[in-house]
Design a protein around this motif. Structure first.
Motif, PDB file in Angstrom:
ATOM      1  N   GLY A 155       0.802  -1.213   0.000  1.00  0.00           N
ATOM      2  CA  GLY A 155       0.000   0.000   0.000  1.00  0.00           C
ATOM      3  C   GLY A 155       0.833   1.259   0.000  1.00  0.00           C
ATOM      4  N   THR A 181      -2.527  -1.625   3.458  1.00  0.00           N
ATOM      5  CA  THR A 181      -3.767  -0.934   3.083  1.00  0.00           C
ATOM      6  C   THR A 181      -4.727  -1.908   2.410  1.00  0.00           C
ATOM      7  OG1 THR A 181      -2.971  -0.227   0.906  1.00  0.00           O
ATOM      8  CG2 THR A 181      -2.514   1.224   2.774  1.00  0.00           C
ATOM      9  N   TRP A 331      -7.186  -0.231   6.265  1.00  0.00           N
ATOM     10  CA  TRP A 331      -5.862  -0.775   6.568  1.00  0.00           C
ATOM     11  C   TRP A 331      -5.969  -1.831   7.658  1.00  0.00           C
ATOM     12  CZ3 TRP A 331      -7.390   4.263   7.315  1.00  0.00           C
ATOM     13  CH2 TRP A 331      -7.559   4.699   8.622  1.00  0.00           C
ATOM     14  N   SER A 352      -4.003  -1.527  -3.750  1.00  0.00           N
ATOM     15  CA  SER A 352      -5.123  -0.661  -3.367  1.00  0.00           C
ATOM     16  C   SER A 352      -5.270   0.467  -4.378  1.00  0.00           C
ATOM     17  CB  SER A 352      -4.879  -0.072  -1.973  1.00  0.00           C
ATOM     18  OG  SER A 352      -4.700  -1.093  -1.016  1.00  0.00           O
ATOM     19  N   SER A 357      -5.897   6.695  -1.885  1.00  0.00           N
ATOM     20  CA  SER A 357      -4.926   6.502  -0.803  1.00  0.00           C
ATOM     21  C   SER A 357      -4.071   7.750  -0.616  1.00  0.00           C
ATOM     22  CB  SER A 357      -4.021   5.301  -1.093  1.00  0.00           C
ATOM     23  OG  SER A 357      -4.745   4.096  -1.076  1.00  0.00           O
TER      24      SER A 357
END
Length: 477
Positions: A155, A181, A331, A352, A357
């Motif tokens: 992530g 994540t 997460w 992700s 994000s």
């Protein structure tokens, strides 16, 4: 000299006037009182007199102070209701499924004419839409390929670093390498369950429990042991201990702060005891803390993960209930199960969502998230007071309502003669959607219970809908 004799009584006169306005419901639960400075100007008294009047009202539990916000009206004594009873799920599990009902309640959200007292999502007016849109534009300009590239499997590194910093407020000691994540909190819980269990295994869970978790466990072929849960303090420790010692439990799932649906929050001592028990029996805990940032008190509550020294607690969270449900940013801190969870994420989703994000990372880094949360927490607290007050006014005598210290939900226990599935059928004809208690269990229980969300902004129309619900309930007795 005369002023000195009469001055001590002035604060009592001011307090009595405000108390009368509260009693007469000119001032209602959740309403904000004028600041001390403003009331001094209006009444022509000094600050010590007005402050003493507020202290007097606070001592009578008529008002309370909120951090960084001021004084607010509490629920008056005549409207304070008992909390629901501690649940008593059967020791012998006879699962029943409510998939059709859950699907139907979710479908209510597609009709803009329905008042959604059923779904636990923030009203769009509570979200910083303009700032999010601005951050999205910035992210597309700053990310490689304007955010079209895959992110690393673990992530967004900046997001993980900011989450690690954020977690310091509740006693965690994460670094970015501890976190993975996910696409929301349920995705994190799903990875954890798949990492820890196989079909036929048994997991222990609170009762009532969030229907999404119940559906997930069923889809994975797991057996669910529902345990007694107190609407204030959460899962009953003694029954958890007995279950761990007498059953082959593969994992536990707990919502430790502001549980969905009953709003319970485990005291710190209970959290410590649960972690100690699970470590003793070597049973992992999946902790869903999605509501932890929506606290109404002075400080953010701790988590079970706060007291985890063995790595057996898999901590799951997201911004779906606080910032942007559709961004699907979540997460997990999976402890000693990190490699299994990363492998599952790689197999199921590769990475992700890159842009969202980055947006959430910037919100955390620049302090916009905390500023937003401060306002949101105050609004939700005010909403909770007004919803409870309306329920006290319009629902039948003997109704029990939870007293959550955060989150979105009120768990309501009605007379045993009332079936809330039938109530749902009647309410939907009035364009009101509720969540019947049947949705939150796999057993034959909670037929006389329902969950209401106070995520919608309080309005006269909301009070009208609650009054209609009360009328419908009274007609069913």
């Amino acid at each position: 000299m005369r002023k000195q004799h009469t001055e001590p009584f002035l604060y009592m006169q001011i307090a009595a006037r405000i108390e009368k306005q509260i009693t007469d419901e000119v001032l209602r639960a959740g309403d904000k009182l004028p600041s001390v400075r403003m009331l001094c100007r209006e009444l022509g008294h000094n600050m010590s007199t007005v402050t003493q009047a507020y202290y007097e009202l606070e001592s009578r539990s008529l008002i309370e102070t909120r951090p960084r916000s001021g004084y607010y009206v509490c629920l008056p004594p005549k409207k304070r209701m008992d909390v629901p009873n501690t649940s008593k799920p059967a020791s012998i599990q006879k699962p029943r499924h409510q998939d059709d009902l859950i699907t139907r309640v979710h479908k209510d959200s597609t009709d803009p004419g329905i008042t959604l007292l059923s779904l636990g999502v923030p009203d769009v007016s509570l979200l910083p839409i303009a700032k999010l849109n601005k951050a999205l534009i910035h992210a597309t300009r700053s990310l490689p390929g304007s955010g079209t590239a895959y992110d690393q499997v673990q992530g967004n590194e900046k997001l993980r670093r900011e989450i690690a910093k954020w977690s310091f407020s509740w006693g965690a000691s994460f670094n970015e390498d501890d976190l993975i994540t996910t696409s929301g909190c349920m995705n994190a819980v799903s990875y954890c369950l798949q990492a820890l269990t196989k079909p036929g295994d048994t997991i222990a869970i609170e009762s009532p429990a969030y229907f999404g978790i119940l559906q997930l466990t069923k889809s994975l072929g797991l057996n669910v042991l529902e345990l007694p849960t107190n609407p204030i303090t959460g899962i009953e420790i003694d029954t958890l201990k007995k279950a761990l010692s007498s059953n082959n439990i593969s994992a536990c799932i707990l919502v430790s702060n502001f549980n969905n649906p009953c709003g319970s929050s485990m005291p710190d001592e209970h959290k410590k005891e649960v972690v100690k028990l699970l470590q003793h029996f070597n049973v992992p805990l999946i902790e869903d803390d999605i509501y932890g940032d929506l606290y109404f008190g002075n400080n953010r509550p701790s988590t079970c993960k706060t007291y985890d020294e063995s790595g057996l607690v898999l901590y799951c969270n997201s911004i779906s209930k606080t910032l942007a449900p559709g961004y699907r940013v979540g997460w997990v801190a999976p402890g000693i199960f990190k490699e299994q969870v990363i492998r599952l994420k790689l197999n199921h989703s590769i990475s992700s969502t890159t842009i969202t994000s980055e947006v959430v990372a910037d919100f955390l880094k620049n302090g916009r998230y905390e500023n937003h949360l401060r306002k949101m927490r105050q609004t939700l607290y005010n909403n909770s007071m007004k919803y409870i007050s309306a329920i006290a006014s319009h629902f039948p005598e003997g109704t029990r309502v939870s007293q959550p210290l955060g989150g979105y939900f009120l768990w309501i226990e009605l007379d045993g003669k009332i079936n809330t599935l039938e109530l749902y059928e009647r309410a939907i004809k009035h364009k009101i959607s509720i969540a019947p208690g049947k949705m939150f269990t796999l057993q034959d229980q909670f037929d006389n219970c329902l969950r209401l969300s106070f995520g919608l902004q309080w309005t006269d129309e909301i009070e009208k809908k609650i009054k209609i619900l009360g009328t419908l309930i009274k007609a069913m007795i």
